[in-house]
Design an enzyme around this catalytic site. Structure first.
Site, PDB file in Angstrom:
ATOM      1  N   HIS A   1       1.429  50.674  88.439  1.00 25.10           N
ATOM      2  CA  HIS A   1       2.037  49.311  88.232  1.00 25.10           C
ATOM      3  C   HIS A   1       3.581  49.286  88.761  1.00 25.10           C
ATOM      4  CE1 HIS A   1       1.545  45.237  86.352  1.00 25.10           C
ATOM      5  NE2 HIS A   1       0.706  45.393  87.240  1.00 25.10           N
TER       6      HIS A   1
ATOM      7  N   HIS B   1       5.728  46.668  76.112  1.00 21.41           N
ATOM      8  CA  HIS B   1       5.044  47.367  77.302  1.00 21.41           C
ATOM      9  C   HIS B   1       3.569  47.836  76.765  1.00 21.41           C
ATOM     10  CE1 HIS B   1       5.099  49.721  81.103  1.00 21.41           C
ATOM     11  NE2 HIS B   1       5.622  50.531  80.632  1.00 21.41           N
TER      12      HIS B   1
ATOM     13  N   LYS C   1       6.127  35.559  69.148  1.00 22.69           N
ATOM     14  CA  LYS C   1       5.660  36.233  70.594  1.00 22.69           C
ATOM     15  C   LYS C   1       4.094  36.645  70.221  1.00 22.69           C
ATOM     16  CE  LYS C   1       8.771  37.476  74.235  1.00 22.69           C
ATOM     17  NZ  LYS C   1       9.421  38.347  74.979  1.00 22.69           N
ATOM     18  N   ILE C   2       3.240  36.280  71.259  1.00 20.00           N
ATOM     19  CA  ILE C   2       1.928  36.625  71.143  1.00 20.00           C
ATOM     20  C   ILE C   2       1.615  37.920  72.373  1.00 20.00           C
ATOM     21  CG2 ILE C   2      -0.532  35.798  71.123  1.00 20.00           C
ATOM     22  CD1 ILE C   2       1.229  34.226  69.260  1.00 20.00           C
ATOM     23  N   MET C   3       1.420  38.956  71.376  1.00 14.17           N
ATOM     24  CA  MET C   3       1.363  40.276  72.300  1.00 14.17           C
ATOM     25  C   MET C   3      -0.176  40.180  73.084  1.00 14.17           C
ATOM     26  SD  MET C   3       3.884  41.560  71.892  1.00 14.17           S
ATOM     27  CE  MET C   3       5.387  41.205  70.664  1.00 14.17           C
ATOM     28  N   GLY C   4       0.363  40.464  74.281  1.00  9.26           N
ATOM     29  CA  GLY C   4      -1.113  40.655  75.233  1.00  9.26           C
ATOM     30  C   GLY C   4      -0.861  39.393  76.300  1.00  9.26           C
ATOM     31  N   PHE C   5       0.153  38.686  76.142  1.00  6.88           N
ATOM     32  CA  PHE C   5       0.467  37.537  77.192  1.00  6.88           C
ATOM     33  C   PHE C   5       1.581  37.501  77.606  1.00  6.88           C
ATOM     34  CE2 PHE C   5      -3.191  36.206  74.316  1.00  6.88           C
ATOM     35  CZ  PHE C   5      -3.948  35.604  74.997  1.00  6.88           C
TER      36      PHE C   5
ATOM     37  N   HIS D   1       4.150  38.217  81.592  1.00  2.89           N
ATOM     38  CA  HIS D   1       4.510  39.135  82.564  1.00  2.89           C
ATOM     39  C   HIS D   1       5.563  39.215  83.058  1.00  2.89           C
ATOM     40  CE1 HIS D   1       3.609  42.435  85.342  1.00  2.89           C
ATOM     41  NE2 HIS D   1       2.864  43.025  84.339  1.00  2.89           N
TER      42      HIS D   1
ATOM     43  N   ARG E   1      -5.660  42.225  86.535  1.00  7.66           N
ATOM     44  CA  ARG E   1      -6.606  42.987  85.853  1.00  7.66           C
ATOM     45  C   ARG E   1      -7.368  42.270  84.528  1.00  7.66           C
ATOM     46  NH1 ARG E   1      -1.281  46.575  84.488  1.00  7.66           N
ATOM     47  NH2 ARG E   1      -0.942  44.632  84.120  1.00  7.66           N
TER      48      ARG E   1
ATOM     49  N   ASP F   1      -3.389  44.041  78.768  1.00 11.22           N
ATOM     50  CA  ASP F   1      -3.584  44.570  77.312  1.00 11.22           C
ATOM     51  C   ASP F   1      -4.372  43.666  76.481  1.00 11.22           C
ATOM     52  OD1 ASP F   1      -1.832  46.848  77.706  1.00 11.22           O
ATOM     53  OD2 ASP F   1      -0.223  45.569  77.953  1.00 11.22           O
TER      54      ASP F   1
ATOM     55  N   ARG G   1      -2.237  56.121  82.970  1.00 10.55           N
ATOM     56  CA  ARG G   1      -0.771  56.165  83.648  1.00 10.55           C
ATOM     57  C   ARG G   1      -0.194  57.485  84.009  1.00 10.55           C
ATOM     58  NH1 ARG G   1       2.449  51.341  84.344  1.00 10.55           N
ATOM     59  NH2 ARG G   1       0.517  50.554  84.351  1.00 10.55           N
TER      60      ARG G   1
HETATM   61  N1  COA Z   1       4.154  34.887  73.496  1.00 11.71           N
HETATM   62  C1  COA Z   1       4.966  33.713  73.541  1.00 11.71           C
HETATM   63  N2  COA Z   1       5.995  33.214  74.039  1.00 11.71           N
HETATM   64  C2  COA Z   1       6.281  34.080  75.194  1.00 11.71           C
HETATM   65  C3  COA Z   1       5.501  35.386  75.424  1.00 11.71           C
HETATM   66  C4  COA Z   1       4.320  35.523  74.606  1.00 11.71           C
HETATM   67  N3  COA Z   1       3.756  36.698  75.011  1.00 11.71           N
HETATM   68  N4  COA Z   1       5.758  36.001  76.806  1.00 11.71           N
HETATM   69  C5  COA Z   1       6.648  34.996  77.190  1.00 11.71           C
HETATM   70  N5  COA Z   1       7.109  34.030  76.241  1.00 11.71           N
HETATM   71  C6  COA Z   1       7.989  33.060  76.386  1.00 11.71           C
HETATM   72  C7  COA Z   1       9.431  33.848  75.818  1.00 11.71           C
HETATM   73  O1  COA Z   1       9.565  33.460  74.481  1.00 11.71           O
HETATM   74  C8  COA Z   1      10.407  32.906  76.574  1.00 11.71           C
HETATM   75  O2  COA Z   1      10.505  31.599  76.221  1.00 11.71           O
HETATM   76  P1  COA Z   1      11.988  30.999  76.155  1.00 11.71           P
HETATM   77  O3  COA Z   1      12.318  30.625  77.654  1.00 11.71           O
HETATM   78  O4  COA Z   1      11.670  29.432  75.682  1.00 11.71           O
HETATM   79  O5  COA Z   1      12.866  31.705  75.318  1.00 11.71           O
HETATM   80  C9  COA Z   1       9.743  32.907  78.275  1.00 11.71           C
HETATM   81  O6  COA Z   1       8.227  32.542  77.672  1.00 11.71           O
HETATM   82  C10 COA Z   1      10.200  33.824  78.998  1.00 11.71           C
HETATM   83  O7  COA Z   1       9.891  35.226  78.276  1.00 11.71           O
HETATM   84  P2  COA Z   1      10.641  36.358  78.427  1.00 11.71           P
HETATM   85  O8  COA Z   1      10.099  37.474  77.232  1.00 11.71           O
HETATM   86  O9  COA Z   1      12.136  36.297  78.296  1.00 11.71           O
HETATM   87  O10 COA Z   1      10.091  37.096  79.904  1.00 11.71           O
HETATM   88  P3  COA Z   1      10.219  38.536  80.160  1.00 11.71           P
HETATM   89  O11 COA Z   1      10.139  38.584  81.714  1.00 11.71           O
HETATM   90  O12 COA Z   1      11.534  39.441  79.817  1.00 11.71           O
HETATM   91  O13 COA Z   1       9.123  39.352  79.489  1.00 11.71           O
HETATM   92  C11 COA Z   1       7.309  40.264  78.670  1.00 11.71           C
HETATM   93  C12 COA Z   1       7.794  39.644  79.934  1.00 11.71           C
HETATM   94  C13 COA Z   1       5.755  40.967  79.204  1.00 11.71           C
HETATM   95  C14 COA Z   1       8.058  41.212  77.849  1.00 11.71           C
HETATM   96  C15 COA Z   1       6.903  38.897  77.895  1.00 11.71           C
HETATM   97  O14 COA Z   1       5.828  38.216  78.472  1.00 11.71           O
HETATM   98  C16 COA Z   1       6.230  39.452  76.415  1.00 11.71           C
HETATM   99  O15 COA Z   1       7.088  39.938  75.488  1.00 11.71           O
HETATM  100  N6  COA Z   1       4.947  39.610  76.369  1.00 11.71           N
HETATM  101  C17 COA Z   1       4.321  40.150  75.199  1.00 11.71           C
HETATM  102  C18 COA Z   1       4.266  41.511  75.272  1.00 11.71           C
HETATM  103  C19 COA Z   1       3.165  42.006  75.953  1.00 11.71           C
HETATM  104  O16 COA Z   1       2.045  41.700  76.165  1.00 11.71           O
HETATM  105  N7  COA Z   1       3.634  43.249  76.895  1.00 11.71           N
HETATM  106  C20 COA Z   1       2.777  43.750  77.872  1.00 11.71           C
HETATM  107  C21 COA Z   1       3.291  43.426  79.193  1.00 11.71           C
HETATM  108  S1  COA Z   1       1.974  43.849  80.549  1.00 11.71           S
END
Ligand code: COA
Length: 373
Positions: free
Chosen positions: A185, A220, A253-257, A259, A268, A310, A335
């Site tokens: 990725h 991640h 934050k809701i994990m798995g959502f 990007h 994917r 995820d 990976r």
């Molecule tokens: N649940 C709730 N809100 C979310 C979210 C989630 N999974 N992902 C992003 N947001 C919201 C943030 O709270 C933020 O809102 P705000 O602007 O009101 O503060 C906005 O969307 C931007 O999120 P941010 O975390 O700053 O974006 P990023 O590009 O830094 O983060 C991730 C990307 C993947 C880290 C982030 O979406 C996340 O933490 N997801 C959950 C963990 C996950 O599934 N990781 C696997 C990635 S493949």
């Protein structure tokens, strides 16, 4: 606005070149060396994808057969490593077990000069599942399992060691498909970590050890375990919808959502979702799948956030009887191919990776002796 505010978390910053992968580029959501992920998920085996990433081309029939045979010969673990795995506590996180395992292996089978790097890549690909499941079975059943099974595929090897019997074909295929989806990725956090370590001309095992540490976190790779824990909190789709609305209202934050790179969907996800549904049907219980779909709907309706790789991978693994704490380590077992390919690509055209920072601390100050502070 300072440069660091504009590029928080290096979002959108191009930090180098790669011939391995595109993420979210025109036309195709995800490609490995020019092949669309959907073509690979539908038609390739994980071993073919590993070969493609590591050796730069799709293998011919004979090459693939030889590669599969070679990986089989590399599954065994040195006794010293087994002894360490037995000493690692039963309640350690398996990601820490793999981090330690790779580091120990780097002492026992030192890389030496870089001419051996393809061998190190194949060795890690072949023996990471062995390390993980040797430790797991030793501490859960008190068994010193044979890690050199005769299964052709990495997925078969993994499930065989976990359940002590050759896996059903459908499970093996679904696991292999998730391995293909997780394999590579671009400059994600763990791969970038591996490249930064490689950039100092450090050794292969150090780069992979660091990458495992980066992948462990819930932002991640750790998201697949966190997603499963979330799904299992609810007893019905309705309860999940109510619960997730509440979590969003509380700014959780809701994990798995979401990007960092994809904006409307993770390519994917549709593949994982289809497998999750098929496995739920096979198990004769749609509850977890229905809960997952309900969470997905709330996230899209309320936040326009989509499930990433995820989210449905979690229930796919669950339906195969894989304990949740082994989910992120499975990501490692896949990976390792992408990391290894990036380590070799970085070495082929190396430049130390050392960015700059905007200074936000105090102005130059006068030294104050300790009795005058
Ligand atoms: N649940 C709730 N809100 C979310 C979210 C989630 N999974 N992902 C992003 N947001 C919201 C943030 O709270 C933020 O809102 P705000 O602007 O009101 O503060 C906005 O969307 C931007 O999120 P941010 O975390 O700053 O974006 P990023 O590009 O830094 O983060 C991730 C990307 C993947 C880290 C982030 O979406 C996340 O933490 N997801 C959950 C963990 C996950 O599934 N990781 C696997 C990635 S493949």
């Amino acid at each position: 606005m300072t440069a660091s505010k504009k590029t928080g978390g290096l979002a959108g910053v191009v930090a180098g070149t790669t011939a391995l992968c595109t993420v979210g580029k025109e036309g195709a959501g995800l490609t490995y060396r020019g092949f669309d992920i959907y073509d690979l998920a539908d038609n390739a085996t994980f071993e073919e994808v590993a070969y493609l990433l590591l050796y730069g081309k799709l293998p011919k029939q004979k090459e693939l057969a030889a590669y599969i045979a070679r990986l089989k010969t590399l599954r065994g673990l040195p006794d010293e490593l087994k002894a360490v795995l037995e000493m690692v506590p039963a309640d350690a996180h398996p990601m820490d077990v793999l981090r330690t395992g790779v580091s120990v292996l780097g002492n026992i089978e030192q890389e030496g000069d870089f001419s051996n790097q393809e061998h190190v890549a194949d060795r890690l690909l072949a023996c990471l599942p062995s390390m993980l499941l040797y430790w797991h079975r030793f501490h859960t059943d008190g068994k010193r399992i044979n890690v050199e099974t005769d299964d052709d595929s990495v997925a078969g090897h993994f499930l065989h060691m976990l359940h002590d019997k050759p896996p059903p074909e459908m499970h093996q295929q679904c696991l292999a498909t998730t391995l293909i989806l997780y394999a590579e990725h671009e400059f994600n956090a763990s791969t970038f970590t591996a490249r930064v370590i490689t950039g100092t001309l450090s050794d292969f095992h150090s780069a992979v050890t660091g990458a495992i540490g980066a992948l462990r976190g819930p932002l991640h790779g750790g998201a697949n375990e966190a997603a499963m824990e979330l799904i299992q909190r609810f007893s019905s789709a309705q309860a999940a919808a109510v619960g997730v609305h509440k979590m969003l209202a509380e700014k959780e934050k809701i994990m798995g959502f979401g990007h960092r790179v994809y904006t409307t969907s993770d390519p994917r996800n549709s593949v994982n979702k289809k497998m999750s549904k098929a496995l739920a049907k096979e198990a004769g219980n749609m509850q977890l799948y229905d809960i997952s779909e309900a969470i997905e709907k709330v996230m899209w309706d309320e936040k326009k956030l989509f499930a990433n790789a995820d989210f449905f991978a979690a229930s796919v693994y669950h339906f195969m009887g894989i304990p949740t704490y082994l989910f992120t380590p499975i990501f490692v077992c896949s990976r390792i191919t992408g990391w290894s390919a990036h380590i070799m690509e970085q070495r082929a055209n190396n430049k130390l990776i050392r960015p700059a920072a905007d200074y936000v601390g105090p102005e130059l100050q006068e030294w104050v002796p300790i009795d005058k502070r």
